[in-house]
Motif scaffolding. Structure first.
Motif, mmCIF file in Angstrom:
data_model
loop_
_atom_site.group_PDB
_atom_site.id
_atom_site.type_symbol
_atom_site.label_atom_id
_atom_site.label_comp_id
_atom_site.label_asym_id
_atom_site.label_seq_id
_atom_site.Cartn_x
_atom_site.Cartn_y
_atom_site.Cartn_z
ATOM 1 N N ARG A 166 3.526 -3.563 -4.274
ATOM 2 C CA ARG A 166 3.270 -4.160 -5.588
ATOM 3 C C ARG A 166 4.817 -4.649 -5.984
ATOM 4 O O ARG A 166 5.071 -5.471 -6.524
ATOM 5 C CB ARG A 166 2.492 -3.565 -6.649
ATOM 6 N N ALA B 212 -0.185 0.417 -0.669
ATOM 7 C CA ALA B 212 -0.606 -0.926 -1.370
ATOM 8 C C ALA B 212 0.141 -0.838 -3.061
ATOM 9 O O ALA B 212 0.611 -1.747 -3.288
ATOM 10 C CB ALA B 212 -2.058 -0.997 -1.538
ATOM 11 N N GLY B 213 0.101 0.098 -3.594
ATOM 12 C CA GLY B 213 0.666 0.318 -4.608
ATOM 13 C C GLY B 213 2.214 0.010 -4.524
ATOM 14 O O GLY B 213 2.992 -0.582 -5.486
ATOM 15 N N LEU B 214 2.892 0.732 -3.358
ATOM 16 C CA LEU B 214 4.146 0.751 -3.049
ATOM 17 C C LEU B 214 4.623 -0.847 -2.958
ATOM 18 O O LEU B 214 5.728 -1.384 -3.412
ATOM 19 C CB LEU B 214 4.566 1.239 -1.992
ATOM 20 N N ASP C 265 -3.820 3.508 -0.168
ATOM 21 C CA ASP C 265 -3.888 3.306 -1.369
ATOM 22 C C ASP C 265 -2.416 3.465 -1.750
ATOM 23 O O ASP C 265 -1.859 2.480 -2.645
ATOM 24 C CB ASP C 265 -4.678 4.315 -2.247
ATOM 25 N N CYS C 266 -1.552 4.392 -1.436
ATOM 26 C CA CYS C 266 -0.172 4.492 -1.835
ATOM 27 C C CYS C 266 0.672 3.164 -1.288
ATOM 28 O O CYS C 266 1.604 2.578 -2.282
ATOM 29 C CB CYS C 266 0.487 5.756 -1.581
#
Lengths: 226, 226
Positions: free
Chosen positions: B201, B197-199, B194-195
């Motif tokens: 972006r 993926a957020g990173l 999750d992190c």
DNA sequence: TTGACAAAACAGGACAACCGGTCTGTTTTA
DNA sequence: TAAAACAGACCGGTTGTCCTGTTTTGTCAA
């Protein structure tokens, strides 16, 4: 004679709630400053001015005391420092920004960093006991959920679409947790600002009123350490 | 008769380096699994099969042993797990992605999460002793520097401009540290993905060959716990 | 209101287990 | 032959918990 509360020799006043609160206060502070294992119950008894019998009456074991600190104090600290400010902010991103800046400002003014209470205990106790781990994991989950729900609410109004709420929440909590970890090790809160800046690079925001939500934060307990 | 290494009664072979390594091995493992304070030197002696005199000869105090673990083992783990793979990758962003995925994959295959050795000890020992804190802060600094330098090198070739190297490094280390903290508390490595993926972006990347740098990582020590 | 009485609240000592460090002595090795 | 390497017992202090009393407080019948 010093005017102490009630040092009368012949009288005693039972104050279960007050005594319980006093113990939780010193335990929360000691766990935050020294950690769980490094805080002996003897230290806690002395700091709280509580007898062994009294402490044992309210908290039969050290583990029970720690669980109470986690459930009642650490969870409340996350609620007060993070969840409430984020929910009160104009948007999720705005709330996250405000919390990062508020915590950084307080740490810089304070002059030292004791770290995040949740992460401090999570690292020391997650593997020590399943009960600890579950309690701590629950607080993390609530923290992430609050941020994700806030961002989801933003998107219902057309704001900040194109950002996955769960991922955003996970990254936010992780970045803050890790930044506090580094801030504690380096005794420098500047890394919080670095992380916030890096975090905001991924924002598609056009421009919004930068009204910093000024809220007291509670990551670091009482400033006065007697 | 079981064929043990050298249980001969009349003979003894001095092996200073081997004995030192054996002690560091068990200490590294114990500190990672139970933490510093929860690991008694008695446990370490028993686990390593080392006498009290021998241990005291190589490491006069528990603090000295911990400092050796930090300087020699924790630093090496960060080097092996993070710095070398990032430097070997096609770009900083690509290296970061590869490490996140490699660690997540190993944790999922392993089935449990013991956390990041550096962050584990940083939380427990940063405030306990200035020597601990400085040693741990130095490893954090080296970790961030390697990532920042790598991104800076990318930018010399025109790649990934518009990203501040220091901030990118701080955010990356923080996100990973925090993600590992949550993964440890929840015993679920999914938050790492999750992190990541957020990173990603915030990446302005057009498209690059996704050649995953397959490198063994060493965040979690030996799988077999005897 | 009173008085009895059980439960809650608190005091403080006792205790066994354990901790980390030191000490003396023996064996190996350069 | 002296220093390094190792063995193993020893010790004072601390740990968390338990235990036995004493005091306070709430309850309810009289």
């Amino acid at each position: 004679m010093i005017a102490q509360p009630k040092p009368r020799p012949g009288k005693r006043i039972n104050d279960p709630e007050g005594m319980r609160k006093k113990v939780l206060d010193v335990a929360e502070d000691a766990f935050q400053a020294r950690g769980y294992h490094a805080s002996s119950i003897g230290d806690l008894m002395a700091a709280a001015g509580v007898s062994g019998g009294a402490l044992h009456h309210h908290f039969p074991t050290k583990k029970a005391l720690a669980l109470a600190v986690i459930d009642e104090r650490v969870a409340a600290a996350v609620e007060e420092t993070w969840i409430a400010p984020v929910l009160a902010a104009a948007s999720a991103r705005e709330g996250v920004r405000a919390v990062f800046e508020a915590v950084a400002a307080q740490l810089e003014q304070q002059g030292f960093v004791r770290g995040c209470p949740l992460n401090n205990l999570a690292h020391e106790l997650s593997l020590a006991d399943p009960d600890f781990r579950i309690a701590l994991a629950g607080i993390f989950a609530g923290w992430r959920r609050a941020i994700a729900d806030k961002l989801h609410a933003d998107q219902q109004v057309g704001k900040d679409e194109g950002t996955d709420p769960e991922r955003f929440a996970a990254l936010t909590v992780a970045a803050y947790s890790g930044a506090m970890s580094m801030a504690k090790a380096t005794q420098d809160a500047g890394v919080l600002r670095d992380c916030l800046a890096g975090l905001e690079r991924s924002a598609p925001s056009p421009s919004q009123g930068a009204l910093a939500a000024r809220r007291r934060n509670r990551i670091l307990p009482r400033p006065g350490t007697p």
